[in-house]
Design a protein around this motif. Structure first.
Motif, mmCIF file in Angstrom:
data_model
loop_
_atom_site.group_PDB
_atom_site.id
_atom_site.type_symbol
_atom_site.label_atom_id
_atom_site.label_comp_id
_atom_site.label_asym_id
_atom_site.label_seq_id
_atom_site.Cartn_x
_atom_site.Cartn_y
_atom_site.Cartn_z
ATOM 1 N N VAL A 431 0.738 -1.220 -0.025
ATOM 2 C CA VAL A 431 -0.032 0.043 -0.061
ATOM 3 C C VAL A 431 0.922 1.245 0.056
ATOM 4 C CG1 VAL A 431 -0.357 -0.348 2.452
ATOM 5 C CG2 VAL A 431 -1.575 1.249 1.405
ATOM 6 N N TYR A 432 0.478 1.990 -0.880
ATOM 7 C CA TYR A 432 1.237 3.411 -0.901
ATOM 8 C C TYR A 432 0.247 4.573 -0.202
ATOM 9 C CZ TYR A 432 2.930 7.968 -2.627
ATOM 10 O OH TYR A 432 3.222 9.405 -2.763
ATOM 11 N N PRO A 434 -0.520 7.896 2.916
ATOM 12 C CA PRO A 434 -0.160 8.473 4.262
ATOM 13 C C PRO A 434 0.111 7.263 5.303
ATOM 14 C CG PRO A 434 -2.068 9.594 3.277
ATOM 15 C CD PRO A 434 -1.815 8.274 2.489
ATOM 16 N N ARG A 435 0.658 7.765 6.424
ATOM 17 C CA ARG A 435 0.716 6.640 7.589
ATOM 18 C C ARG A 435 -0.324 6.013 7.945
ATOM 19 N NH1 ARG A 435 5.656 9.258 11.296
ATOM 20 N NH2 ARG A 435 7.392 9.479 9.832
ATOM 21 N N ASN A 436 -1.450 6.726 8.305
ATOM 22 C CA ASN A 436 -2.444 6.179 8.841
ATOM 23 C C ASN A 436 -3.136 5.406 7.912
ATOM 24 O OD1 ASN A 436 -4.813 5.758 10.659
ATOM 25 N ND2 ASN A 436 -6.014 7.165 9.541
ATOM 26 N N VAL A 437 -3.065 5.615 6.564
ATOM 27 C CA VAL A 437 -3.736 4.638 5.495
ATOM 28 C C VAL A 437 -3.055 3.483 5.547
ATOM 29 C CG1 VAL A 437 -4.031 4.260 3.246
ATOM 30 C CG2 VAL A 437 -4.734 6.592 4.348
ATOM 31 N N CYS A 438 -1.541 3.457 5.606
ATOM 32 C CA CYS A 438 -0.932 2.228 5.312
ATOM 33 C C CYS A 438 -0.952 1.348 6.636
ATOM 34 C CB CYS A 438 0.912 2.793 5.177
ATOM 35 S SG CYS A 438 1.073 3.572 3.711
ATOM 36 N N THR A 439 -0.955 2.087 7.957
ATOM 37 C CA THR A 439 -1.127 1.095 9.052
ATOM 38 C C THR A 439 -2.479 0.661 9.005
ATOM 39 O OG1 THR A 439 0.261 2.740 10.254
ATOM 40 C CG2 THR A 439 -1.062 1.416 11.633
ATOM 41 N N ARG A 440 -3.489 1.257 8.739
ATOM 42 C CA ARG A 440 -4.764 0.689 8.888
ATOM 43 C C ARG A 440 -5.142 -0.445 7.940
ATOM 44 N NH1 ARG A 440 -9.816 3.779 9.843
ATOM 45 N NH2 ARG A 440 -10.383 1.609 10.340
ATOM 46 N N ALA A 449 3.166 -4.696 3.269
ATOM 47 C CA ALA A 449 4.396 -3.665 3.161
ATOM 48 C C ALA A 449 3.746 -2.333 2.893
ATOM 49 C CB ALA A 449 5.582 -4.213 2.249
ATOM 50 N N SER A 450 4.327 -1.339 3.179
ATOM 51 C CA SER A 450 3.814 -0.058 3.110
ATOM 52 C C SER A 450 4.795 0.840 2.446
ATOM 53 C CB SER A 450 3.636 0.731 4.406
ATOM 54 O OG SER A 450 2.416 0.007 4.930
ATOM 55 N N PHE A 451 4.621 1.706 1.298
ATOM 56 C CA PHE A 451 5.455 2.701 0.828
ATOM 57 C C PHE A 451 4.572 3.994 1.430
ATOM 58 C CE2 PHE A 451 6.408 4.328 -3.758
ATOM 59 C CZ PHE A 451 7.143 5.296 -3.208
ATOM 60 N N ALA A 472 8.369 -0.192 3.988
ATOM 61 C CA ALA A 472 9.315 -0.626 2.935
ATOM 62 C C ALA A 472 10.076 0.361 2.219
ATOM 63 C CB ALA A 472 8.688 -1.431 1.881
ATOM 64 N N TYR A 473 9.338 1.474 2.111
ATOM 65 C CA TYR A 473 10.068 2.639 1.279
ATOM 66 C C TYR A 473 9.168 3.917 1.998
ATOM 67 C CZ TYR A 473 11.133 -0.855 -2.347
ATOM 68 O OH TYR A 473 11.729 -1.715 -2.744
ATOM 69 N N ASP A 474 10.025 4.791 2.436
ATOM 70 C CA ASP A 474 9.601 6.160 3.019
ATOM 71 C C ASP A 474 10.152 7.269 2.024
ATOM 72 O OD1 ASP A 474 9.031 7.976 4.878
ATOM 73 O OD2 ASP A 474 10.622 7.608 6.251
ATOM 74 N N GLN A 475 9.102 7.883 1.432
ATOM 75 C CA GLN A 475 9.243 8.901 0.630
ATOM 76 C C GLN A 475 9.440 10.279 1.135
ATOM 77 O OE1 GLN A 475 5.761 10.267 -1.719
ATOM 78 N NE2 GLN A 475 6.852 9.284 -3.601
ATOM 79 N N ILE A 476 10.632 10.786 1.040
ATOM 80 C CA ILE A 476 11.012 12.123 1.901
ATOM 81 C C ILE A 476 11.106 13.318 1.194
ATOM 82 C CG2 ILE A 476 12.041 10.561 3.524
ATOM 83 C CD1 ILE A 476 14.685 11.526 2.803
#
Length: 740
Positions: A431-432, A434-440, A449-451, A472-476
């Motif tokens: 899932v790509y 925001p943090r809350n979306v990925c976590t839920r 895994a979360s992007f 897995a990937y953190d877009q910064i």
């Protein structure tokens, strides 16, 4: 739960302010339940009593400054009774004793105000029982000041400390003390850091700007450090759900926890409270000067660009499986380009695929659209040559509020999961978003895994949420690297190693015409179509509809496969467009449709007048068939004579053929698709013109063709989203047949 005193507070608003008319609101429902509606009404009542003419739901600067000017300390004497009654009502809405809502600031009210201040953590900043403006502001909202929903006592201690320490600064307002991190608390943390750096009121703004960054770089913490900076640092650790204690001394155990956090977010493991660690604690994108081992982008990876990425230390490259914009729009290389994956492999890079349509709002997410996305991604991944075992990251590229995650995003990913499972689970799901979306999504079991779209630091789904455990990937950050022919604009991603993409690929499948169905595929195709239709409420036994699933599939897919193959080849379209429209319409035929048909026949036979309705297995109107035919003749798609569109006999004759001759009805379906693609001239629907029919139509173009077959109303749009998933299932098996 209803509370009698909250009900009396509602009655006070209704009775005093002419049932809301004086406040510019509707009459409050007197149900005894606290809500934002009640708090907004109390806020407007306060503004009314202060003489503010432009009433609003917001307890903003004007309300605050007017209150400060007129009643800086509200206590036993000197305050209008209605303002006291507003305080009493607010106390009851917060769960405190407000007395009798009689305008008397008695001992009960005073005791409750003292308790409220203690719960807020501002009892030392504002001693006594007087209500000061910032406390009043904190009273008239829905923020809790006690732990709720299993809140953390440690986080509540942080919240209370910040309130007490910084509430007298101009732009700091009382935050909730409920034991939960949130956007409000995260913003307050940035203000607290800026005040501790020494920024003046008006300079401190709650943003993670150059001044804040410079100040943090001067305050590296280590074992033995003490004071406010350590309190802020431990607060940041707690808000990121790290197992530490809120304290003012940097201990060895805190250093161990820091090393664990640094390892988790892939920072240098030092055990120090250095700038990069501060940044990761305070904002989602962290230290944007970091080098990432991964990137994603919308630009083709050429040999020169591949060399640039290697020189940047990048190994993993995210690229898109499809481009939803016809012709590529302003980003023509967004989709993986021919030969690109081989270039990636030849240069020792690895690719992780991303699937994204528009996905810019909650309406783009639902169970049927998830099924469509899952199967479309499978088809596209196979087209590009991704091997089994590849994880596909499905994008949620908007700031989804928590209720939208519940109502839209989670069902969407359940649809993706079902599509992937029905395909044999050859691909994994990421899932790509925001943090809350990925976590839920991950906690629901729909992604492994979360992007994380951490560049969007202002997203409500990022601000105040920790980095997902399975990231897995953190877009910064976005930047351009390289020069000349090697220059490329990328989003830099930190890689955790949880996903490593693919470094070798199968031969891509070309864009070729469809072929006849392999008889060995028919049973599996029928099963998959039936599974999908059951998932959206169409039982295989037909339910209340006329035809069972097997009969519709046999008629619209199997019996006339050679005809459909020839029609698709002749008109340069995918067979799935014909199969989907025909099957969908046949599955919907019911007794009402049959009655309508009989009414048309009776009217014509008795009066000679033709009264149109949709008919036959493909549910085609007579006028639609005639317009599509005439359009095809005019465009040279077919040869023949134009049919008079206003002659009842001609219309009825065409209508009867659509009703009685299945082969003829199926031959009309692609003509309707061609007519609709060209804007449906003569229909009065003001449809836009699509690109000429082609085998590589985008998902958006496919949706439009399917939607236009049914019409322009809301039902047609909703059904088209469901039919899009059906199309992808049909296309799956057609693609196997044409590439075997």
């Amino acid at each position: 739960m209803a509370d009698e005193m909250v009900r009396r507070a509602q009655q006070f608003i209704n009775g005093t302010y002419d049932y809301g008319a004086k406040l510019g609101i509707s009459r409050l429902v007197e149900n005894g339940e606290t809500s934002w509606t009640v708090m907004y009404a109390l806020t407007r009542a306060l503004q009314y009593e202060l003489g503010i003419t432009g009433l609003s739901d917001n307890f903003g600067p004007t309300t605050l400054s007017t209150l400060q000017s007129k009643y800086p300390r509200i206590g036993v004497a000197g305050t209008p009774q209605n303002i006291i009654r507003i305080i009493q009502s607010g106390l009851y809405c917060k769960g405190y004793d407000g007395g009798e809502i009689d305008g008397t600031f008695n001992e009960r009210v005073q005791a409750s105000v003292i308790n409220l201040k203690k719960d807020m953590g501002v009892d030392f900043a504002y001693p006594g029982s007087d209500v000061v403006p910032k406390v009043f502001k904190g009273l008239l909202n829905m923020d809790p000041y006690i732990t709720v929903n299993n809140g953390s006592d440690q986080i509540r201690a942080v919240q209370q400390w910040m309130n007490g320490e910084f509430v007298q600064r101009r732009d700091f307002f009382i935050v909730p003390c409920d034991g939960h991190h949130s956007r409000t608390v995260a913003k307050a943390m940035l203000f607290a850091v800026q005040y501790t750096i020494g920024m003046a009121d008006g300079v401190a703004n709650g943003n993670f700007g150059p001044g804040t960054q410079a100040g943090l770089k001067e305050h590296t913490l280590s074992v033995g450090s003490s004071g406010t900076w350590v309190q802020l640092f431990t607060a940041g650790m707690l808000l990121n759900q790290r197992p530490v204690s809120f304290a003012s001394t940097f201990t060895a155990s805190l250093a161990d926890a820091v090393r664990s956090f640094q390892s988790f977010v892939k920072l240098p493991v030092t055990g120090l409270g250095d700038y990069s660690t501060w940044a990761s604690l305070l904002v989602s994108f962290g230290d944007q000067t970091r080098k990432g081992a991964a990137c994603d982008g919308v630009t083709k990876i050429t040999p020169e660009r591949a060399q640039t990425l290697k020189a940047e230390g990048i190994t993993y490259v995210g690229r898109y499986l499809t481009n939803p914009v016809p012709g590529g729009g302003t980003v023509p290389e967004k989709e993986i380009q021919p030969g690109e994956l081989q270039t990636i492999a030849d240069h020792g890079l690895r690719c992780f695929p991303i699937y994204q349509t528009f996905g810019r709002g909650a309406d783009d997410f639902s169970y049927p659209l998830g099924r469509a996305a899952g199967q479309a991604a499978i088809n596209a991944a196979l087209d590009h040559g991704f091997k089994s075992g590849t994880r596909i990251f499905f994008a949620v590229d908007f700031d989804a509020y928590d209720y939208e995650v519940t109502d839209n995003v989670l069902p969407h990913f359940k649809g993706i999961e079902d599509a992937i499972r029905d395909d044999g689970s050859r691909y994994g799901i990421g899932v790509y978003g925001p943090r809350n979306v990925c976590t839920r999504v991950s906690d629901a079991g729909h992604a492994s895994a979360s992007f994380v779209s951490d560049m969007s630091a202002g997203f409500s789904g990022n601000f105040g949420y920790p980095l997902p455990e399975n990231w897995a990937y953190d877009q910064i950050v976005t930047k351009t690297v390289g020069s000349g022919s090697g220059a490329i604009n990328i989003d830099v991603n930190i890689a955790s190693g949880r996903d490593t993409g693919q470094g070798s690929f199968n031969q891509p499948r070309g864009v070729v015409p469809d072929a006849s169905l392999d008889p060995d595929l028919v049973q599996a195709m029928m099963t998959d179509v039936g599974k999908y239709m059951e998932s959206i409420g169409f039982p295989n036994d037909g339910g209340t509809r006329k035809w069972q699933h097997w009969k519709c599939f046999q008629t619209t897919v199997v019996d006339y496969d050679s005809d459909i193959t020839l029609l698709a080849y002749r008109y340069n379209m995918r067979k799935a467009l014909i199969q989907t429209s025909a099957y969908w319409e046949m599955r919907h035929v019911d007794v009402i449709d049959e009655s309508a048909d009989l009414a048309v026949i009776t009217a014509y036979e008795t009066t000679g007048k033709f009264k149109d309705t949709s008919t036959g297995i493909c549910q085609i109107f007579g006028i639609t068939a005639v317009r599509a035919w005439n359009h095809a003749v005019g465009k040279g798609y077919v040869t023949g004579s134009v049919i008079d569109p206003v002659n009842d006999d001609s219309l009825y004759s065409t209508w009867r053929k659509c009703r009685d001759d299945n082969q003829f009805a199926l031959s009309v379906v692609p003509l309707i698709h061609l007519w609709n693609a060209d804007g449906a001239p003569g229909s009065g629907n003001n449809e836009t013109t699509l690109r000429p029919m082609r085998l590589d139509y985008t998902e958006n173009e496919i949706y439009e063709v399917l939607r236009r077959y049914q019409g322009t109303n809301d039902e047609a749009k909703a059904h088209a989203k469901q039919r899009l998933a059906l199309y992808q299932v049909m296309e799956k098996y057609n693609s196997i047949a044409r590439n075997s």
